[in-house]
Design a protein around this motif. Structure first.
Motif, PDB file in Angstrom:
ATOM      1  N   GLN A   1      28.133  33.593  -5.833  1.00 16.07           N
ATOM      2  CA  GLN A   1      28.486  32.720  -4.702  1.00 16.07           C
ATOM      3  C   GLN A   1      27.330  31.770  -4.426  1.00 16.07           C
ATOM      4  O   GLN A   1      26.351  31.736  -5.135  1.00 16.07           O
ATOM      5  N   ASP A   2      27.484  31.039  -3.357  1.00 15.52           N
ATOM      6  CA  ASP A   2      26.425  30.205  -2.839  1.00 15.52           C
ATOM      7  C   ASP A   2      25.150  31.037  -2.624  1.00 15.52           C
ATOM      8  O   ASP A   2      25.240  32.179  -2.210  1.00 15.52           O
ATOM      9  N   ALA A   3      23.997  30.472  -2.929  1.00 10.53           N
ATOM     10  CA  ALA A   3      22.752  31.226  -2.789  1.00 10.53           C
ATOM     11  C   ALA A   3      22.533  31.671  -1.339  1.00 10.53           C
ATOM     12  O   ALA A   3      22.654  30.867  -0.425  1.00 10.53           O
ATOM     13  N   PRO A   4      22.210  32.950  -1.139  1.00 12.48           N
ATOM     14  CA  PRO A   4      21.961  33.435   0.225  1.00 12.48           C
ATOM     15  C   PRO A   4      20.751  32.720   0.834  1.00 12.48           C
ATOM     16  O   PRO A   4      19.821  32.357   0.126  1.00 12.48           O
ATOM     17  N   ALA A   5      20.804  32.511   2.134  1.00  6.81           N
ATOM     18  CA  ALA A   5      19.718  31.821   2.833  1.00  6.81           C
ATOM     19  C   ALA A   5      19.157  32.726   3.917  1.00  6.81           C
ATOM     20  O   ALA A   5      19.857  33.623   4.407  1.00  6.81           O
ATOM     21  N   ALA A   6      17.910  32.485   4.295  1.00  6.31           N
ATOM     22  CA  ALA A   6      17.376  33.140   5.480  1.00  6.31           C
ATOM     23  C   ALA A   6      18.282  32.723   6.632  1.00  6.31           C
ATOM     24  O   ALA A   6      18.737  31.585   6.689  1.00  6.31           O
ATOM     25  N   GLY A   7      18.571  33.655   7.525  1.00  2.00           N
ATOM     26  CA  GLY A   7      19.473  33.353   8.634  1.00  2.00           C
ATOM     27  C   GLY A   7      20.901  33.811   8.380  1.00  2.00           C
ATOM     28  O   GLY A   7      21.684  33.937   9.310  1.00  2.00           O
TER      29      GLY A   7
END
Ligand code: GTP
Ligand code: MG
Ligand code: ZN
Length: 287
Positions: free
Chosen positions: A34-40
């Motif tokens: 999936q879309d790269a995980p982000a902080a937050g």
């Protein structure tokens, strides 16, 4: 369990649980595509063979690309009165980008102890009289309203190098100093860091400190949309004669009338026009 990603280093994720505990986790294979995980990001995680594994990223409210942080409540534009020089062009550009991402901007004017020129004072007053929340700070005299706006929120600090972003956080939380030192060491000074993947617990909220940026990216904004990203234009949007008005040369433009009657500061309008022209030139070039 549901937890929030607060730090990403390579493939190791640090999660903040609803019990306020920090745990390390890895990403399940299928999530990685999936879309790269982000902080937050809020995630669903489970313990598999004694190891927290992120199963799913929950839908995001918004996302900033630089820094790469999701579900941001507010972005604090940090601008010094001098050293580096106060720039309304930069504030307004940042403000448009932040609003375009669906995030609330806030202005923090730093280094007020260094003396403010009449010109800069006039420009700051225009912001203070406008729709954006403005906080003035000076080193050593921490404004308690700053801690208050961070409470319970995910915030991102943004602004040019040397504006005083890290200094603000250090003053808010004395233990933060060590953390910043470690990070800048790990990243290496002078290196370009397009992603900064850590949220720090400060003043009852989570804050991303960012390195100074080298460019601002307007490639995702169209000329038609830009006017909606200017806070001061908001009361006049939809009141122009033409509903596709970009508030440039059109007759019966409510925004231009508001500028003429000094309801919108002239400089705000000029800064808008310069970005608009940049976007229009880009379109002519590529479309
Ligand atoms: N006099 C004065 N100096 C300040 C103030 N805030 C920051 N400084 C100084 O300005 C310099 C830059 O501050 P930093 O906090 O490192 O700036 P930054 O925005 O984090 O910069 P980057 O990390 O490079 O993006 C430091 O020498 C600070 O001591 C202030 O309110 N008053
Ligand atoms: Mg810094
Ligand atoms: Zn108009």
């Amino acid at each position: 369990m549901i937890a929030r990603i607060v730090k990403i280093v390579s493939k190791e994720y640090t999660l903040l649980t609803d019990q306020n505990e920090r745990v390390k986790a890895v990403l399940m294979g299928k999530v990685r595509r999936q879309d790269a995980p982000a902080a937050g990001d809020l995630v669903e995680a489970e313990i598999v063979h004694g190891q927290y594994v992120i199963q799913k990223i929950l839908p995001r409210r918004n996302r900033l690309y630089r820094p790469y942080v999701a579900n941001v409540d507010q972005a604090i534009i940090v601008m010094s009165v001098v050293d580096p020089d106060f720039s309304t062009a930069l504030i307004d550009r940042l403000c448009m980008l932040i609003r375009h991402a669906g995030i609330q901007p806030l202005l923090c004017v730093t280094k007020c102890d260094l003396g403010i020129s009449e010109e800069t004072e006039a420009r700051i007053r225009e912001y203070e009289n406008g729709p954006m929340n403005v906080i003035r700070t000076a080193k050593g005299t921490l404004d308690p309203s700053l801690a208050k706006v961070l409470e319970g929120k995910i915030s991102v600090l943004t602004g040019q190098s040397g504006a005083g972003k890290s200094t603000l956080l250090n003053e808010l939380d004395p233990t933060f100093h060590l953390a910043t030192q470690e990070i800048s060491k790990a990243l290496g000074r002078g290196k370009h860091t397009t992603r900064h993947n850590e949220l720090h617990p400060v003043a009852g909220g989570l804050v991303a400190d960012t390195p100074g940026f080298s460019s601002l990216d307007f490639s995702r904004i169209s000329a038609r949309e830009l006017g909606e990203d200017v806070m001061e234009f908001e009361p006049y949007i939809g009141k122009c004669r033409f509903n596709d008005c970009v508030h440039q040369n059109e007759p019966g433009c409510a925004v231009k009338e508001a500028v003429e009657s000094k309801k919108i500061p002239l400089i705000r309008y000029q800064n808008y026009l310069s970005i608009l022209e940049m976007i229009q030139q880009r379109r002519e070039k590529y479309i």
